[in-house]
Write an enzyme that holds these catalytic residues in place. Structure first.
Site, PDB file in Angstrom:
ATOM      1  N   HIS A 191       0.811  -1.216   0.000  1.00 18.55           N
ATOM      2  CA  HIS A 191       0.000   0.000   0.000  1.00 18.55           C
ATOM      3  C   HIS A 191       0.848   1.270   0.000  1.00 18.55           C
ATOM      4  O   HIS A 191       0.328   2.357  -0.245  1.00 18.55           O
ATOM      5  CB  HIS A 191      -0.983  -0.008   1.179  1.00 18.55           C
ATOM      6  CG  HIS A 191      -0.350   0.243   2.515  1.00 18.55           C
ATOM      7  ND1 HIS A 191      -0.085  -0.763   3.422  1.00 18.55           N
ATOM      8  CD2 HIS A 191       0.055   1.382   3.107  1.00 18.55           C
ATOM      9  CE1 HIS A 191       0.456  -0.251   4.513  1.00 18.55           C
ATOM     10  NE2 HIS A 191       0.549   1.054   4.347  1.00 18.55           N
TER      11      HIS A 191
ATOM     12  N   ASP B 137     -11.246  -8.165   1.795  1.00 14.01           N
ATOM     13  CA  ASP B 137     -10.305  -8.446   2.864  1.00 14.01           C
ATOM     14  C   ASP B 137      -9.153  -9.350   2.459  1.00 14.01           C
ATOM     15  O   ASP B 137      -8.213  -9.525   3.218  1.00 14.01           O
ATOM     16  CB  ASP B 137     -11.054  -9.055   4.062  1.00 14.01           C
ATOM     17  CG  ASP B 137     -12.007  -8.052   4.687  1.00 14.01           C
ATOM     18  OD1 ASP B 137     -11.527  -6.971   5.047  1.00 14.01           O
ATOM     19  OD2 ASP B 137     -13.209  -8.337   4.779  1.00 14.01           O
TER      20      ASP B 137
ATOM     21  N   SER C  32       4.288   1.641   8.751  1.00 14.22           N
ATOM     22  CA  SER C  32       3.854   0.552   7.877  1.00 14.22           C
ATOM     23  C   SER C  32       4.919   0.266   6.827  1.00 14.22           C
ATOM     24  O   SER C  32       5.592   1.165   6.325  1.00 14.22           O
ATOM     25  CB  SER C  32       2.515   0.883   7.221  1.00 14.22           C
ATOM     26  OG  SER C  32       2.588   2.103   6.528  1.00 14.22           O
TER      27      SER C  32
END
Length: 387
Positions: free
Chosen positions: A179, A244, A320
């Site tokens: 991401h 998901d 992250s």
């Protein structure tokens, strides 16, 4: 050996196995020593499959119009993931196929095949809530001073120009979260000119880097940047980000334009949480609430699925992409060794028996993901037989 010849050599062995057999093989760890008063937490040996590219096609150049996301949020928790149906073999192949983005903006898509070698030997191988990623007392440690920042394992943590963290896993490769590069629909702004930052001492007044020990202030550091040559992102993230399954594939590998000349941390297959030393994981990242600081933390794993580790390590956006690691005994080499077993992804609000609970989530390096990432790094499946 040519790719076609290699594929023909291993293809029949896998065709004999159905998906259930594949899953059993991938979940089986060999040579795990049982607990005792003298037991050392030991790296298990896994039967690692083979993932090989089958075909590559050119895609249109991306627009690079997505906003960089510094975290991923999902309402699907451990129970949700555990109750999900197992993917089919074709679905797994699709998830592990990947896109490669080059520095000149060109883009390719590569389809893969998954194989099990039968002659590999014995073990050679939701809710709208305020996001909160600090749990009670803030247990993070800012790492100061070049004596720590430039030494292993902290020196393996690097900063991406898109705002995330990455970890050095080879001479020219950085592991991070998908991401940080791609939002599931498009590549983020800055992905084409992506850079990786390495903390180094900031020299001033003609100083040649002498270590001044009588100063009460921590030594100033700065980032030295290296351009990225190409980036690999699995299709499981690109195809699954709208649901998901995407978080299970929230990882990417960056290849730098030149070697970084630092010690790196190898990747490894994630053992079950019960086999981790003290049930804990560790990672360091560039949390955006402490700009310019490398922040280290460790905590217990609270739950796990086949693809994810659920924990409550204190973290903020910017961390992250950090490599989640543990230190265990390497029996073959008779020494302790740290390995990256996951990638810190983001935050989840989970409904636990009617009570909302929040977790930070890391993507586990499973045998399949290990085989894929290792092949991206080495380009030869024979070097990726031991996880």
């Amino acid at each position: 050996m040519s790719l076609a010849k290699t594929a023909n050599t291993v293809r029949p062995a896998f065709r004999m196995a159905g998906l259930s057999t594949l899953i059993l093989l991938l979940c089986a760890a060999k040579d795990v020593v049982p607990s005792s008063s003298h037991w050392k937490p030991t790296w298990p040996s896994y039967r690692v499959p083979v993932i090989l590219p089958q075909s590559t096609l050119n895609l249109d150049k991306p627009q690079f119009d997505a906003e960089a996301r510094l975290e991923v949020v999902s309402p699907c928790g451990p129970a949700c993931h555990k109750s999900s149906p197992l993917p089919t073999y074709e679905e797994v192949k699709n998830y592990l196929s990947y896109e490669t983005l080059y520095a000149n903006g060109s883009l390719t898509e590569t389809e893969v095949g998954i194989y099990i070698l039968s002659n590999s030997g014995d073990g050679s191988q939701g809710r709208s809530r305020t996001k909160r990623q600090i749990y009670g007392y803030d247990s993070r440690f800012s790492i100061f001073g070049k004596d720590f920042l430039l030494n292993y394992p902290f020196s393996t943590s690097v900063k991406l120009s898109t705002g995330c963290t990455g970890t050095l896993v080879a001479e020219k490769h950085v592991l991070t979260a998908a991401h940080c590069i791609h939002d599931g629909k498009s590549y983020v702004k800055g992905a084409q000119k992506l850079r990786v930052g390495f903390l180094k001492p900031k020299l001033k007044d003609g100083s040649k880097g002498a270590n001044i020990t009588n100063s009460a202030m921590p030594e100033k550091m700065k980032f030295q940047w290296i351009r990225v040559k190409r980036t690999h992102v699995p299709k499981g993230w690109i195809k699954g980000n709208a649901n998901d399954i995407g978080m299970d594939y929230d990882y990417a590998l960056l290849e730098l334009k030149k070697p970084h000349k630092r010690k790196f941390m190898k990747i490894g297959v994630s053992p079950p949480a019960r086999h981790l030393p003290g049930g804990r994981i560790h990672f360091s990242g560039y949390d955006n609430d402490r700009p310019g600081n490398l922040v280290y933390r460790f905590c217990d794993v609270k739950d796990e699925t086949y693809d994810l580790l659920y924990q409550q390590c204190d973290a903020q956006p910017g961390a992250s992409g950090s490599g989640v690691y543990v230190r265990m005994w390497k029996r073959q080499n008779h020494k302790w060794e740290r390995k990256i077993i996951g990638i810190f992804s983001g935050h989840q609000w989970v409904d636990m028996n009617g009570t909302p609970q929040d977790f930070n989530v890391a993507v586990r390096i499973t045998p399949l993901k290990y085989a894929q990432i290792c092949y991206w790094i080495k380009g030869n499946y024979l070097d990726c037989r031991e996880g």
